[in-house]
Each structure stands twice: as C-alpha cells, then as structure tokens.
Scaffold this motif. Structure first.
Motif, mmCIF file in Angstrom:
data_model
loop_
_atom_site.group_PDB
_atom_site.id
_atom_site.type_symbol
_atom_site.label_atom_id
_atom_site.label_comp_id
_atom_site.label_asym_id
_atom_site.label_seq_id
_atom_site.Cartn_x
_atom_site.Cartn_y
_atom_site.Cartn_z
ATOM 1 N N HIS A 60 0.857 -1.183 0.000
ATOM 2 C CA HIS A 60 0.000 0.000 0.000
ATOM 3 C C HIS A 60 0.893 1.232 0.000
ATOM 4 O O HIS A 60 1.874 1.291 0.752
ATOM 5 C CB HIS A 60 -0.879 0.027 1.256
ATOM 6 C CG HIS A 60 -1.886 -1.072 1.317
ATOM 7 N ND1 HIS A 60 -3.040 -0.960 2.034
ATOM 8 C CD2 HIS A 60 -1.937 -2.315 0.761
ATOM 9 C CE1 HIS A 60 -3.754 -2.063 1.921
ATOM 10 N NE2 HIS A 60 -3.097 -2.907 1.160
ATOM 11 N N LEU A 82 0.835 5.790 -1.232
ATOM 12 C CA LEU A 82 0.104 6.928 -1.771
ATOM 13 C C LEU A 82 0.786 7.435 -3.026
ATOM 14 O O LEU A 82 2.011 7.536 -3.078
ATOM 15 C CB LEU A 82 0.033 8.062 -0.741
ATOM 16 C CG LEU A 82 -0.812 7.793 0.497
ATOM 17 C CD1 LEU A 82 -0.706 8.959 1.476
ATOM 18 C CD2 LEU A 82 -2.262 7.543 0.128
ATOM 19 N N ASP A 83 -0.033 7.758 -4.020
ATOM 20 C CA ASP A 83 0.453 8.359 -5.258
ATOM 21 C C ASP A 83 -0.404 9.593 -5.514
ATOM 22 O O ASP A 83 -1.597 9.458 -5.802
ATOM 23 C CB ASP A 83 0.359 7.361 -6.412
ATOM 24 C CG ASP A 83 0.902 7.920 -7.718
ATOM 25 O OD1 ASP A 83 1.644 8.925 -7.680
ATOM 26 O OD2 ASP A 83 0.580 7.350 -8.772
ATOM 27 N N THR A 84 0.189 10.741 -5.353
ATOM 28 C CA THR A 84 -0.506 12.038 -5.463
ATOM 29 C C THR A 84 -1.807 12.054 -4.650
ATOM 30 O O THR A 84 -2.858 12.442 -5.130
ATOM 31 C CB THR A 84 -0.786 12.442 -6.929
ATOM 32 O OG1 THR A 84 -1.624 11.444 -7.532
ATOM 33 C CG2 THR A 84 0.491 12.593 -7.721
ATOM 34 N N GLY A 85 -1.708 11.549 -3.419
ATOM 35 C CA GLY A 85 -2.839 11.580 -2.506
ATOM 36 C C GLY A 85 -3.822 10.446 -2.637
ATOM 37 O O GLY A 85 -4.766 10.348 -1.860
ATOM 38 N N ASN A 86 -3.630 9.569 -3.605
ATOM 39 C CA ASN A 86 -4.518 8.419 -3.797
ATOM 40 C C ASN A 86 -3.869 7.150 -3.272
ATOM 41 O O ASN A 86 -2.690 6.898 -3.542
ATOM 42 C CB ASN A 86 -4.842 8.231 -5.282
ATOM 43 C CG ASN A 86 -5.615 9.406 -5.838
ATOM 44 O OD1 ASN A 86 -6.580 9.865 -5.239
ATOM 45 N ND2 ASN A 86 -5.175 9.911 -6.969
ATOM 46 N N LEU A 87 -4.649 6.347 -2.527
ATOM 47 C CA LEU A 87 -4.147 5.077 -2.024
ATOM 48 C C LEU A 87 -4.060 4.077 -3.174
ATOM 49 O O LEU A 87 -5.032 3.827 -3.879
ATOM 50 C CB LEU A 87 -5.059 4.520 -0.932
ATOM 51 C CG LEU A 87 -4.681 3.139 -0.400
ATOM 52 C CD1 LEU A 87 -3.315 3.167 0.279
ATOM 53 C CD2 LEU A 87 -5.749 2.639 0.556
ATOM 54 N N ILE A 88 -2.887 3.503 -3.348
ATOM 55 C CA ILE A 88 -2.649 2.469 -4.359
ATOM 56 C C ILE A 88 -2.404 1.153 -3.629
ATOM 57 O O ILE A 88 -1.612 1.098 -2.690
ATOM 58 C CB ILE A 88 -1.425 2.815 -5.244
ATOM 59 C CG1 ILE A 88 -1.555 4.220 -5.842
ATOM 60 C CG2 ILE A 88 -1.225 1.751 -6.308
ATOM 61 C CD1 ILE A 88 -2.728 4.409 -6.766
#
Length: 97
Positions: free
Chosen positions: A5, A7-13
């Motif tokens: 897990h 974060l990529d530009t504020g999104n959880l991946i």
C-alpha cells in the motif's frame, strides 16, 4: 496474500505482490506499507501455544445500508458463518497456556 500500500498524489494504491517482494519491503525508505493477510484459521494455527479467548472481526467489506439502523452489525459480522467473507481484519485475544 501479500499486498503493498502506498500513496500516489494523494490516492491510495494497493498492489498484490509476491512473498519475496513482501520480504524485501519489510524495511524500506519508499513509504510503502507491506501487508500480509491471514485467515482466522491460519492465525489460530500460528497461535497454537496460546489459548484463544476470542476473535473479533472488524472493518466490514460491505457498505452500510438503511437496515443497519435496526441491526447490530458488529454482532452479525462476527457470526461464524459470516465472518470469513464479510470482514477484512481480525483482533485475536489470546493468553499463553
């Protein structure tokens, strides 16, 4: 199952990974959280030297509905025949034998 897990530009991946990848990520400087999922059965086996007092499933996988205001969803979620597919996380209360 293993996941990572981050974060990529504020999104959880969330990405499924192999056990080897998990082991390499246990210590990392990339702000990646490695996750190892266990079943209740596997946890019970791993804790065979302990007395399992209780297991509590939480973090439900299904969204709330209108009927939840009439039901105790936490109790229902922890019925033995529901808990294995309706919850994501488990707390195991155990003591040494």
């Amino acid at each position: 199952m293993y996941e990572k897990h981050f974060l990529d530009t504020g999104n959880l991946i969330v990405e499924v990974i192999t056990e080897n990848e998990f082991n390499q990520l246990v210590v990392n400087n990339e702000n990646i959280l490695p996750i190892h999922h266990f079943t209740i059965k596997r946890l019970t086996t791993m804790l065979s030297d302990f007395v399992i007092e209780d297991t509590i499933v939480f973090h439900e996988l299904y969204p709330r509905t209108f009927f939840d205001s009439f039901l105790n969803r936490d109790v229902i979620l922890n019925f033995p025949f529901i808990r294995n597919f309706a919850g994501r996380d488990v707390c195991v209360l155990a003591r040494k034998k």
